[in-house]
Structure formats: structure tokens, C-alpha cells
Design a protein around this motif. Structure first.
Motif, PDB file in Angstrom:
ATOM      1  N   ASP A 106       0.814  -1.211   0.000  1.00 23.58           N
ATOM      2  CA  ASP A 106       0.000   0.000   0.000  1.00 23.58           C
ATOM      3  C   ASP A 106       0.855   1.273   0.000  1.00 23.58           C
ATOM      4  O   ASP A 106       0.504   2.251   0.639  1.00 23.58           O
ATOM      5  CB  ASP A 106      -0.956  -0.016   1.197  1.00 23.58           C
ATOM      6  N   VAL A 107       1.995   1.220  -0.690  1.00 26.88           N
ATOM      7  CA  VAL A 107       2.863   2.390  -0.815  1.00 26.88           C
ATOM      8  C   VAL A 107       2.939   2.812  -2.281  1.00 26.88           C
ATOM      9  O   VAL A 107       2.611   2.042  -3.176  1.00 26.88           O
ATOM     10  CB  VAL A 107       4.295   2.128  -0.287  1.00 26.88           C
ATOM     11  N   GLY A 108       3.411   4.013  -2.500  1.00 30.05           N
ATOM     12  CA  GLY A 108       3.725   4.455  -3.850  1.00 30.05           C
ATOM     13  C   GLY A 108       5.178   4.134  -4.146  1.00 30.05           C
ATOM     14  O   GLY A 108       6.039   4.310  -3.289  1.00 30.05           O
ATOM     15  N   VAL A 109       5.439   3.641  -5.345  1.00 28.27           N
ATOM     16  CA  VAL A 109       6.813   3.340  -5.761  1.00 28.27           C
ATOM     17  C   VAL A 109       7.206   4.340  -6.835  1.00 28.27           C
ATOM     18  O   VAL A 109       6.534   4.464  -7.861  1.00 28.27           O
ATOM     19  CB  VAL A 109       6.954   1.903  -6.306  1.00 28.27           C
ATOM     20  N   LEU A 110       8.288   5.064  -6.574  1.00 30.73           N
ATOM     21  CA  LEU A 110       8.784   6.079  -7.494  1.00 30.73           C
ATOM     22  C   LEU A 110      10.091   5.594  -8.110  1.00 30.73           C
ATOM     23  O   LEU A 110      11.004   5.203  -7.389  1.00 30.73           O
ATOM     24  CB  LEU A 110       9.019   7.391  -6.736  1.00 30.73           C
ATOM     25  N   ARG A 111      10.142   5.607  -9.428  1.00 34.15           N
ATOM     26  CA  ARG A 111      11.372   5.285 -10.156  1.00 34.15           C
ATOM     27  C   ARG A 111      11.804   6.539 -10.901  1.00 34.15           C
ATOM     28  O   ARG A 111      11.009   7.118 -11.648  1.00 34.15           O
ATOM     29  CB  ARG A 111      11.148   4.140 -11.140  1.00 34.15           C
ATOM     30  N   LEU A 112      13.048   6.940 -10.707  1.00 33.54           N
ATOM     31  CA  LEU A 112      13.584   8.129 -11.342  1.00 33.54           C
ATOM     32  C   LEU A 112      14.781   7.743 -12.186  1.00 33.54           C
ATOM     33  O   LEU A 112      15.756   7.193 -11.674  1.00 33.54           O
ATOM     34  CB  LEU A 112      14.002   9.152 -10.271  1.00 33.54           C
ATOM     35  N   ASP A 113      14.700   7.991 -13.484  1.00 34.51           N
ATOM     36  CA  ASP A 113      15.783   7.701 -14.421  1.00 34.51           C
ATOM     37  C   ASP A 113      16.189   9.001 -15.098  1.00 34.51           C
ATOM     38  O   ASP A 113      15.348   9.653 -15.725  1.00 34.51           O
ATOM     39  CB  ASP A 113      15.331   6.713 -15.507  1.00 34.51           C
ATOM     40  N   VAL A 114      17.467   9.376 -14.964  1.00 31.86           N
ATOM     41  CA  VAL A 114      17.963  10.575 -15.636  1.00 31.86           C
ATOM     42  C   VAL A 114      19.285  10.270 -16.317  1.00 31.86           C
ATOM     43  O   VAL A 114      19.999   9.333 -15.937  1.00 31.86           O
ATOM     44  CB  VAL A 114      18.147  11.775 -14.661  1.00 31.86           C
ATOM     45  N   LEU A 130       9.218  18.848  -7.137  1.00 37.57           N
ATOM     46  CA  LEU A 130       8.256  19.193  -8.183  1.00 37.57           C
ATOM     47  C   LEU A 130       7.077  18.229  -8.219  1.00 37.57           C
ATOM     48  O   LEU A 130       5.948  18.641  -8.485  1.00 37.57           O
ATOM     49  CB  LEU A 130       8.975  19.203  -9.536  1.00 37.57           C
ATOM     50  N   ILE A 131       7.311  16.958  -7.913  1.00 38.23           N
ATOM     51  CA  ILE A 131       6.255  15.960  -8.112  1.00 38.23           C
ATOM     52  C   ILE A 131       5.773  15.270  -6.832  1.00 38.23           C
ATOM     53  O   ILE A 131       4.594  14.965  -6.699  1.00 38.23           O
ATOM     54  CB  ILE A 131       6.692  14.909  -9.163  1.00 38.23           C
ATOM     55  N   ILE A 132       6.657  15.026  -5.886  1.00 32.79           N
ATOM     56  CA  ILE A 132       6.275  14.214  -4.724  1.00 32.79           C
ATOM     57  C   ILE A 132       5.090  14.771  -3.934  1.00 32.79           C
ATOM     58  O   ILE A 132       4.210  13.997  -3.544  1.00 32.79           O
ATOM     59  CB  ILE A 132       7.490  13.930  -3.811  1.00 32.79           C
ATOM     60  N   GLU A 137      -1.718  11.974  -3.005  1.00 34.37           N
ATOM     61  CA  GLU A 137      -3.140  11.988  -3.362  1.00 34.37           C
ATOM     62  C   GLU A 137      -3.384  11.290  -4.696  1.00 34.37           C
ATOM     63  O   GLU A 137      -4.339  10.521  -4.833  1.00 34.37           O
ATOM     64  CB  GLU A 137      -3.656  13.427  -3.422  1.00 34.37           C
ATOM     65  N   LEU A 138      -2.525  11.533  -5.670  1.00 39.22           N
ATOM     66  CA  LEU A 138      -2.719  10.927  -6.988  1.00 39.22           C
ATOM     67  C   LEU A 138      -2.696   9.401  -6.939  1.00 39.22           C
ATOM     68  O   LEU A 138      -3.377   8.742  -7.723  1.00 39.22           O
ATOM     69  CB  LEU A 138      -1.637  11.409  -7.967  1.00 39.22           C
ATOM     70  N   PHE A 139      -1.895   8.843  -6.037  1.00 39.90           N
ATOM     71  CA  PHE A 139      -1.744   7.389  -5.976  1.00 39.90           C
ATOM     72  C   PHE A 139      -2.269   6.796  -4.675  1.00 39.90           C
ATOM     73  O   PHE A 139      -1.981   5.643  -4.352  1.00 39.90           O
ATOM     74  CB  PHE A 139      -0.284   7.002  -6.222  1.00 39.90           C
ATOM     75  N   ASP A 140      -3.049   7.585  -3.936  1.00 37.52           N
ATOM     76  CA  ASP A 140      -3.726   7.116  -2.733  1.00 37.52           C
ATOM     77  C   ASP A 140      -2.769   6.353  -1.813  1.00 37.52           C
ATOM     78  O   ASP A 140      -2.968   5.172  -1.517  1.00 37.52           O
ATOM     79  CB  ASP A 140      -4.927   6.236  -3.115  1.00 37.52           C
ATOM     80  N   CYS A 141      -1.714   7.034  -1.395  1.00 39.45           N
ATOM     81  CA  CYS A 141      -0.746   6.398  -0.510  1.00 39.45           C
ATOM     82  C   CYS A 141      -0.260   7.412   0.530  1.00 39.45           C
ATOM     83  O   CYS A 141      -0.272   8.611   0.287  1.00 39.45           O
ATOM     84  CB  CYS A 141       0.427   5.835  -1.303  1.00 39.45           C
TER      85      CYS A 141
END
Length: 188
Positions: A106-114, A130-132, A137-141
Motif C-alpha cells: 500500500d505504498v507508492g513506488v517512485l522510479r527516477l531515471d535521468v 516538483l512531483i512528490i 493523493e494521486l496514488f492514494d498512498c
């Protein structure tokens, strides 16, 4: 609020714009995903053997088609990161809500590739900021995790300064049942 899978928001500041990935991003993103110096920072945990190294335009286009298809099936969202100074894509951010039978349920997983030349603490922290804030709210976590390898000194610095803490818990792959380490967590 509309579901992120119905309407994908754009995030923007003076330096960067994050918008939903497009097929037209392939040429710019090929510079990211064929960058051997960036590859060690990509999170490919539980990705069926895909290490996100795409050495030619055909592989890059195939990956983007998969990302677009995954959005339609509400699996994950992938934003393209545009450096506004050059009007050029320099990476992507993926996010999804994870349901699993482990400590990261029930967590949000963020992958960042640069691209490797953007693997700098101040850039990564700016992208996080900028995004977190909107991702909860967007991912209900209430918690977001991201993988950071031990050698990713710039990324670790950015994560710590932003408020992430290192977790000792393993992410157990739903595809391979393997225990992955190196995750950092932030809570609302």
C-alpha cells in the motif's frame, strides 16, 4: 479529483517540466536509456529481467509503447522530464501504487531515471520537490519508496535533504519472489 489514469497532470517550474510520456520522446530518451553511466542508477527490481538499457531506437520505441500500454491498464504512470533550458527530454519518472504481501504494501513506488549528467543532488531534489507533494493523493498512498543504490552518493544526498530515510525492509518481488534491498521511504 480525477484519477491520474483519466487525466495525467503536468508538473512544471522554471527549470523542468514533467508531462506524460509520448512516442515522440524516443530520440531524446534514447540518450538516457543508452547511457551506460546512467544505467547503474535505474531501478529494474521485479521487472522480468529488463534492465532499462535500450541501445537503439527500436528498443526505446518498444519500451515507450509498453509504458503507454501500462498506463491504459492502470499499472503505472511514466512522466517525461523535460529540461526547459534545452527543450529536451533528460529522463523519466515512473510512479505506481503497490499492493503486496510484504513491508511495502500500500505504498507508492517512485522510479527516477535521468541521464548521467543530471545525476546531481540539486537536480534530483528539485525533481522530487516538483512531483512528490502531489503523488500521495494521486496514488492514494501515505508513503512513497524509491530505490537508491549504496554508490549513488548524489541521489542519497538529495533523498536525505528532501526527507527520505533508509529502510531496512526488503521489497519482495511479486513476479520473482526475490527480496530487493536499497529502498528509501518518505511519509506524508
Amino acid at each position: 479529483m480525477k484519477s491520474v489514469y483519466e487525466s495525467c497532470p503536468v508538473f512544471e517550474n522554471e527549470s523542468f517540466m514533467l508531462r506524460f510520456v509520448k512516442k515522440e520522446d524516443a530520440t531524446d530518451l534514447l540518450e538516457v536509456y543508452s547511457d551506460k553511466n546512467a544505467l547503474p542508477f535505474f531501478n529494474s527490481d521485479n521487472c522480468d529481467g529488463d534492465n532499462f538499457f535500450y541501445p537503439n531506437i527500436e528498443k526505446m520505441e518498444s519500451a515507450i509503447n509498453f509504458w503507454l500500454s501500462s498506463y491504459k491498464t492502470k499499472w503505472f504512470v511514466r512522466w517525461t522530464i523535460i529540461d526547459k533550458t534545452f527543450s529536451k527530454a533528460i529522463g523519466t519518472i515512473e510512479m505506481f501504487h503497490r499492493t503486496a504481501n510484504d513491508d511495502f504494501n500500500d505504498v507508492g513506488v517512485l522510479r527516477l531515471d535521468v541521464r548521467s549528467d543530471y545525476e546531481k543532488s540539486d537536480v534530483i531534489r528539485e525533481l522530487f520537490s516538483l512531483i512528490i507533494p502531489d503523488l500521495y493523493e494521486l496514488f492514494d498512498c501515505a508513503e512513497i519508496i524509491t530505490k537508491i543504490p549504496l554508490y549513488a552518493i548524489e541521489r542519497i544526498d538529495a533523498a536525505q535533504k528532501y526527507g527520505f530515510v533508509k529502510s531496512g525492509n526488503l521489497l519482495v518481488g511479486t513476479n520473482d519472489n526475490y527480496g530487493y534491498n536499497g529502498y528509501w521511504i518518505i511519509k506524508t
